[in-house]
Write an enzyme that holds these catalytic residues in place. Structure first.
Site, PDB file in Angstrom:
ATOM      1  N   PRO A  11      39.378  38.371  40.947  1.00  0.00           N
ATOM      2  CA  PRO A  11      40.661  38.772  40.369  1.00  0.00           C
ATOM      3  C   PRO A  11      40.768  40.253  40.032  1.00  0.00           C
ATOM      4  O   PRO A  11      39.797  40.874  39.600  1.00  0.00           O
ATOM      5  CB  PRO A  11      40.752  37.931  39.090  1.00  0.00           C
ATOM      6  CG  PRO A  11      39.376  37.474  38.797  1.00  0.00           C
ATOM      7  CD  PRO A  11      38.685  37.367  40.130  1.00  0.00           C
ATOM      8  N   ASN A  12      41.955  40.765  40.250  1.00  0.00           N
ATOM      9  CA  ASN A  12      42.379  42.131  39.941  1.00  0.00           C
ATOM     10  C   ASN A  12      41.832  43.174  40.909  1.00  0.00           C
ATOM     11  O   ASN A  12      42.245  44.332  40.852  1.00  0.00           O
ATOM     12  CB  ASN A  12      42.021  42.522  38.493  1.00  0.00           C
ATOM     13  CG  ASN A  12      42.663  41.586  37.487  1.00  0.00           C
ATOM     14  OD1 ASN A  12      43.884  41.430  37.492  1.00  0.00           O
ATOM     15  ND2 ASN A  12      41.871  40.920  36.662  1.00  0.00           N
ATOM     16  N   ARG A  19      43.835  50.556  39.441  1.00  0.00           N
ATOM     17  CA  ARG A  19      43.388  49.894  38.205  1.00  0.00           C
ATOM     18  C   ARG A  19      42.244  50.687  37.579  1.00  0.00           C
ATOM     19  O   ARG A  19      41.199  50.853  38.198  1.00  0.00           O
ATOM     20  CB  ARG A  19      42.907  48.504  38.610  1.00  0.00           C
ATOM     21  CG  ARG A  19      42.126  47.774  37.606  1.00  0.00           C
ATOM     22  CD  ARG A  19      41.341  46.663  38.266  1.00  0.00           C
ATOM     23  NE  ARG A  19      40.733  45.853  37.238  1.00  0.00           N
ATOM     24  CZ  ARG A  19      39.654  45.116  37.396  1.00  0.00           C
ATOM     25  NH1 ARG A  19      39.071  45.050  38.575  1.00  0.00           N
ATOM     26  NH2 ARG A  19      39.162  44.436  36.396  1.00  0.00           N
ATOM     27  N   TYR A  24      36.778  52.331  38.096  1.00  0.00           N
ATOM     28  CA  TYR A  24      36.598  51.744  39.420  1.00  0.00           C
ATOM     29  C   TYR A  24      36.855  52.706  40.577  1.00  0.00           C
ATOM     30  O   TYR A  24      36.648  52.340  41.737  1.00  0.00           O
ATOM     31  CB  TYR A  24      37.500  50.511  39.570  1.00  0.00           C
ATOM     32  CG  TYR A  24      37.181  49.423  38.568  1.00  0.00           C
ATOM     33  CD1 TYR A  24      35.972  48.733  38.633  1.00  0.00           C
ATOM     34  CD2 TYR A  24      38.071  49.093  37.545  1.00  0.00           C
ATOM     35  CE1 TYR A  24      35.663  47.744  37.713  1.00  0.00           C
ATOM     36  CE2 TYR A  24      37.771  48.107  36.618  1.00  0.00           C
ATOM     37  CZ  TYR A  24      36.568  47.431  36.710  1.00  0.00           C
ATOM     38  OH  TYR A  24      36.256  46.458  35.802  1.00  0.00           O
ATOM     39  N   ASN A  75      31.855  40.035  44.972  1.00  0.00           N
ATOM     40  CA  ASN A  75      32.183  40.669  43.700  1.00  0.00           C
ATOM     41  C   ASN A  75      33.132  39.695  42.991  1.00  0.00           C
ATOM     42  O   ASN A  75      34.340  39.704  43.246  1.00  0.00           O
ATOM     43  CB  ASN A  75      32.858  42.023  43.906  1.00  0.00           C
ATOM     44  CG  ASN A  75      33.153  42.694  42.573  1.00  0.00           C
ATOM     45  OD1 ASN A  75      33.046  42.065  41.521  1.00  0.00           O
ATOM     46  ND2 ASN A  75      33.527  43.967  42.613  1.00  0.00           N
ATOM     47  N   ALA A  78      35.949  39.311  37.054  1.00  0.00           N
ATOM     48  CA  ALA A  78      35.802  38.680  35.734  1.00  0.00           C
ATOM     49  C   ALA A  78      35.203  37.274  35.811  1.00  0.00           C
ATOM     50  O   ALA A  78      34.584  36.808  34.841  1.00  0.00           O
ATOM     51  CB  ALA A  78      37.149  38.650  35.020  1.00  0.00           C
ATOM     52  N   GLU A  99      25.293  39.880  44.965  1.00  0.00           N
ATOM     53  CA  GLU A  99      26.350  40.098  43.962  1.00  0.00           C
ATOM     54  C   GLU A  99      26.588  41.608  43.835  1.00  0.00           C
ATOM     55  O   GLU A  99      25.634  42.372  43.706  1.00  0.00           O
ATOM     56  CB  GLU A  99      25.859  39.515  42.633  1.00  0.00           C
ATOM     57  CG  GLU A  99      26.799  39.713  41.470  1.00  0.00           C
ATOM     58  CD  GLU A  99      26.209  39.121  40.177  1.00  0.00           C
ATOM     59  OE1 GLU A  99      25.191  38.382  40.227  1.00  0.00           O
ATOM     60  OE2 GLU A  99      26.767  39.424  39.107  1.00  0.00           O
ATOM     61  N   HIS A 101      28.901  44.692  41.875  1.00  0.00           N
ATOM     62  CA  HIS A 101      29.867  45.202  40.896  1.00  0.00           C
ATOM     63  C   HIS A 101      30.034  46.694  41.124  1.00  0.00           C
ATOM     64  O   HIS A 101      29.037  47.418  41.253  1.00  0.00           O
ATOM     65  CB  HIS A 101      29.396  44.931  39.462  1.00  0.00           C
ATOM     66  CG  HIS A 101      29.228  43.479  39.205  1.00  0.00           C
ATOM     67  ND1 HIS A 101      30.301  42.630  39.061  1.00  0.00           N
ATOM     68  CD2 HIS A 101      28.122  42.702  39.150  1.00  0.00           C
ATOM     69  CE1 HIS A 101      29.856  41.403  38.908  1.00  0.00           C
ATOM     70  NE2 HIS A 101      28.538  41.411  38.963  1.00  0.00           N
ATOM     71  N   SER A 103      31.376  48.875  39.038  1.00  0.00           N
ATOM     72  CA  SER A 103      30.978  49.594  37.816  1.00  0.00           C
ATOM     73  C   SER A 103      29.582  49.133  37.377  1.00  0.00           C
ATOM     74  O   SER A 103      29.103  48.076  37.804  1.00  0.00           O
ATOM     75  CB  SER A 103      31.982  49.314  36.695  1.00  0.00           C
ATOM     76  OG  SER A 103      31.952  47.945  36.335  1.00  0.00           O
ATOM     77  N   ARG A 108      28.698  48.613  29.903  1.00  0.00           N
ATOM     78  CA  ARG A 108      30.025  48.274  29.374  1.00  0.00           C
ATOM     79  C   ARG A 108      29.925  47.213  28.265  1.00  0.00           C
ATOM     80  O   ARG A 108      28.867  47.006  27.696  1.00  0.00           O
ATOM     81  CB  ARG A 108      30.933  47.841  30.536  1.00  0.00           C
ATOM     82  CG  ARG A 108      31.056  48.959  31.589  1.00  0.00           C
ATOM     83  CD  ARG A 108      31.924  48.560  32.740  1.00  0.00           C
ATOM     84  NE  ARG A 108      33.297  48.297  32.298  1.00  0.00           N
ATOM     85  CZ  ARG A 108      34.221  47.685  33.058  1.00  0.00           C
ATOM     86  NH1 ARG A 108      33.905  47.272  34.283  1.00  0.00           N
ATOM     87  NH2 ARG A 108      35.438  47.484  32.591  1.00  0.00           N
TER      88      ARG A 108
END
Ligand code: DQA
Length: 149
Positions: A11-12, A19, A24, A75, A78, A99, A101, A103, A108
């Protein structure tokens, strides 16, 4: 082993480039897809590239991948931190899973430090920006080669 690799995005990530660019970056998901296709071609991998904001859609793609692919780069965005259902789907696959990511999730909020998907991933790439996808494909190509021996 199949040289088809699914690259799945949660998502996103459709908003990549717009974004939170400080986190990102400015590359769009279309740029990432083009990079994956170019690197995939260099590595002799066929790429199935998808993004969805819906958990069930990602699970359906994992189910497709388990029948025909040689690996998954994912990826989960969330869903990384929430989805037992995606972990369960990935656990039905018998090939390597990487996997990714964009960032560095460990730098974080603490809720981003836990990943359900890491329980099944052969490896995790975080904090390398969108280049992480290319690194993941390189690793997957190596694992697919090694599985042949
Ligand atoms: C992300 C990190 C996640 O915590 C976040 O929810 C995302 C993107 C990343 O690529 O850095 O949406 O997976």
């Amino acid at each position: 082993m199949s040289r088809l690799v699914y690259v799945l995005n949660g998502p996103n990530l459709n908003l990549l480039g717009k974004r939170q660019p400080a986190i990102y970056g400015y590359e769009t998901l279309a740029d990432v897809e083009a990079d994956c296709r170019r690197v995939g071609q260099e590595l002799g991998l066929e790429i199935a590239f998808h993004q969805s904001n819906a958990e069930h859609q990602i699970i359906d793609w994992i189910h497709k991948a388990r029948e025909r692919a040689g690996g998954i780069v994912i990826n989960p965005a969330a869903f990384t931190h929430t989805s037992v259902a995606i972990l369960d789907a990935l656990n039905t696959c018998e090939f390597p899973i990487i996997e990714v990511h964009i960032s560095n999730v460990h730098k974080r909020e603490s809720f981003r430090h836990h990943s359900y998907v890491s329980l099944v991933a052969s490896g995790v790439i975080a904090g390398f920006g969108t280049q992480g996808y290319q690194l993941a494909l390189q690793r997957l190509a190596r694992l697919i080669e090694e599985a042949k021996k």
